[in-house]
Design a protein around this motif. Structure first.
Motif, PDB file in Angstrom:
ATOM      1  N   ILE A 114       5.246  -6.214   7.102  1.00 20.70           N
ATOM      2  CA  ILE A 114       5.767  -4.882   7.402  1.00 20.70           C
ATOM      3  C   ILE A 114       5.103  -4.353   8.679  1.00 20.70           C
ATOM      4  N   GLU A 139       5.660 -11.230   2.261  1.00 16.34           N
ATOM      5  CA  GLU A 139       6.275 -10.066   2.915  1.00 16.34           C
ATOM      6  C   GLU A 139       5.409  -9.578   4.079  1.00 16.34           C
ATOM      7  N   LEU A 181       3.603  -4.800  -1.129  1.00 14.23           N
ATOM      8  CA  LEU A 181       4.028  -6.002  -0.412  1.00 14.23           C
ATOM      9  C   LEU A 181       4.002  -7.177  -1.375  1.00 14.23           C
ATOM     10  N   PHE A 182       5.109  -7.888  -1.436  1.00 15.23           N
ATOM     11  CA  PHE A 182       5.209  -9.078  -2.264  1.00 15.23           C
ATOM     12  C   PHE A 182       4.720 -10.291  -1.474  1.00 15.23           C
ATOM     13  N   ASN A 217       1.373 -10.221   4.220  1.00 14.92           N
ATOM     14  CA  ASN A 217       0.877 -10.720   2.938  1.00 14.92           C
ATOM     15  C   ASN A 217       1.099 -12.225   2.875  1.00 14.92           C
TER      16      ASN A 217
END
Length: 129
Positions: free
Chosen positions: A111, A109, A105-106, A84
């Motif tokens: 993953i 962020e 997801l901020f 993100n």
């Protein structure tokens, strides 16, 4: 006169169906890339392989807006990593139309979904949730 009315009605129905199935107006780019740096600022990127395509360049789908159906971009159930790089919170859903289990997801962020139950499961993405 009836034929013209029928033809007009048929065209109007077809236009309505096409409008309902057309992808959202999100800016979506698909490219070959590798690493988190393949994701441009302002975008959320879905990577075809784990480790942000660590094994070599592979598909990266870059989004900057909502996408109801990732299959419009031949990327349904394909994401193995997500970055993100936007300034908004983003939710990635297991099902079309922003339904089912989701991961959030901020901004900033990342993953890697390798080994998780969400690997190769993303079907829609919503921004600003």
């Amino acid at each position: 006169m009836n034929r013209l009315r029928y033809a007009t009605l048929t065209v109007a129905t077809l236009v309505g169906v096409l409008a309902a199935t057309t992808p959202a107006s999100a800016d979506v780019n698909i490219q070959m890339g590798q690493g988190q740096e393949a994701c441009r600022a302002g975008y959320v990127c879905l990577y075809d392989n784990y480790g942000y395509n660590s094994g070599g360049p592979a598909r990266v789908v870059m989004l900057n807006g909502d996408v109801r159906h990732l299959d419009y971009y031949c990327f349904n159930d394909a994401a193995s990593s997500i970055v993100n790089h936007s300034d908004r919170v983003v939710r990635v859903y297991r099902d079309y139309d922003y339904k089912g289990t989701a991961i959030t997801l901020f901004p900033g962020e990342v993953i890697d979904l390798n080994g998780s139950s969400f690997n190769d499961q993303a079907s829609s993405v919503r921004f600003g949730v």
